[in-house]
Write a protein that holds these residues in place. Structure first.
Motif, PDB file in Angstrom:
ATOM      1  N   LYS A 107      -2.435   1.701  -7.445  1.00  0.00           N
ATOM      2  CA  LYS A 107      -2.382   2.297  -6.057  1.00  0.00           C
ATOM      3  C   LYS A 107      -3.084   1.757  -5.150  1.00  0.00           C
ATOM      4  N   GLU A 108      -4.426   1.438  -5.448  1.00  0.00           N
ATOM      5  CA  GLU A 108      -5.375   0.908  -4.627  1.00  0.00           C
ATOM      6  C   GLU A 108      -5.023  -0.428  -4.058  1.00  0.00           C
ATOM      7  N   LEU A 109      -4.644  -1.069  -5.296  1.00  0.00           N
ATOM      8  CA  LEU A 109      -4.209  -2.569  -4.599  1.00  0.00           C
ATOM      9  C   LEU A 109      -3.071  -2.625  -3.804  1.00  0.00           C
ATOM     10  N   ILE A 110      -1.936  -1.611  -3.897  1.00  0.00           N
ATOM     11  CA  ILE A 110      -0.742  -1.437  -2.998  1.00  0.00           C
ATOM     12  C   ILE A 110      -1.289  -0.970  -1.667  1.00  0.00           C
ATOM     13  N   ASN A 111      -2.140  -0.277  -1.627  1.00  0.00           N
ATOM     14  CA  ASN A 111      -2.787   0.043  -0.392  1.00  0.00           C
ATOM     15  C   ASN A 111      -3.345  -1.244   0.284  1.00  0.00           C
ATOM     16  N   LYS A 112      -4.127  -1.846  -0.188  1.00  0.00           N
ATOM     17  CA  LYS A 112      -4.817  -3.030   0.008  1.00  0.00           C
ATOM     18  C   LYS A 112      -3.758  -4.188   0.463  1.00  0.00           C
ATOM     19  N   LEU A 113      -2.759  -3.959  -0.009  1.00  0.00           N
ATOM     20  CA  LEU A 113      -1.780  -5.183   0.313  1.00  0.00           C
ATOM     21  C   LEU A 113      -1.072  -4.637   1.568  1.00  0.00           C
ATOM     22  N   LYS A 114      -0.792  -3.472   1.754  1.00  0.00           N
ATOM     23  CA  LYS A 114      -0.122  -2.940   2.928  1.00  0.00           C
ATOM     24  C   LYS A 114      -1.287  -3.300   4.150  1.00  0.00           C
TER      25      LYS A 114
END
Length: 289
Positions: free
Chosen positions: A101-108
């Protein structure tokens, strides 16, 4: 004979002039090439960073799927060892999902801040977000199945109940940090410029004099900052001055820019090396007529 001598002298003068101009042209081409390479390198770094994040997320999903399979196998067994294996794998799944979840938010955030825009990348991120939601549903279904089989893991209750709350808090903190970093980055690459006639610059206290015979000063104090135009030095590298006469008043390294008339004989400032150009001052003042 006299005419031949004159022609020879003229030819030598032309050759000498060409030789003198060649190093200047070579220097400008080198600076331009370096500037372009820097832009390409920046884009490459942004793309490589996003690709690395994609890889981490995909690896996380793979590990979650494997852990789900281990839980499925373990729940068919009996005894303390079986419950222990289920507990360990469930904890691992939840931890990995939190990281994803944290990585997806980082990617966004990376895609929002990047100068490289792509609809395909956005679709990939949306697809990963959907995968994460599906994994959450699978985890919930798995917990319900374990409860039905009286495989109850008390240590996970609070973790599961607060998973979304913790992730939301982490997401908010990450967003705030990203916004702070983004703002600091913008400030670091922000500069201001102004051009105007001598009278116009005096009216805004950009040019001042202490006395009748004193030297003209630039940006001494109380000058009108609102009169300046704010720019991003990474993007804005050409300033049209709409005048047939222009003079730099602030000090900037001469090798970092060109100030020359265009086809309409109106001056244009072209910044070849932004980092070097703005290293001496983030304020640019040009006097025109």
């Amino acid at each position: 004979m006299k005419k031949l001598t004159i022609l020879a002298v003229c030819a030598l003068a032309i050759l000498s002039s060409c030789k003198n101009e060649a190093p200047k042209q070579d220097l400008l081409m080198t600076q331009l090439r370096d500037s372009l390479n820097q832009i390409i390198s920046q884009k490459d770094n942004e793309i490589n960073d996003m690709i690395a994040t994609f890889g981490d997320i995909e690896e996380g999903f793979r590990e979650i799927t494997e852990a789900q399979s281990r839980v499925t196998l373990a729940k068919s067994g009996e005894g303390t060892n079986s419950a222990k294996r289920i507990k360990e794998n469930m904890q691992f799944i939840q931890q990995t999902m939190r990281q994803n979840k944290e990585l997806i938010n980082k990617l966004k955030q990376q895609l929002r801040d990047s100068s490289f825009k792509s609809e395909e990348l956005k679709k990939l991120i949306d697809n990963m977000q959907q995968q994460l939601e599906e994994k959450e549903q699978q985890l919930q279904a798995l917990r319900e199945e374990l409860d039905k089989k009286d495989i109850h893991i008390a240590e996970l209750d609070e973790t599961v109940a607060n998973l979304n709350t913790n992730v939301n808090q982490l997401t908010e903190e990450t967003t705030q940090k990203s916004q702070t970093i983004s703002q600091q980055d913008k400030e670091l690459h922000t500069a201001w410029f102004v051009f105007g006639t001598k009278d116009e610059l005096k009216k805004q206290n950009i040019l001042t004099k202490d006395g009748l015979f004193s030297k003209t000063k630039i940006l001494e104090k109380n000058f009108n900052k609102d009169y300046f135009t704010k720019i991003d030095i990474r993007i804005d590298k050409e300033i049209k001055l709409y005048s047939k006469d222009a003079k730099m008043l602030t000090s900037h390294p001469s090798s970092s820019y060109t100030l020359a008339p265009d086809a309409n004989k109106q001056y244009v400032l072209r910044i070849i090396d932004p980092n070097l150009f703005w290293s001496t001052s983030k304020y640019l003042v040009i006097q025109v007529k």
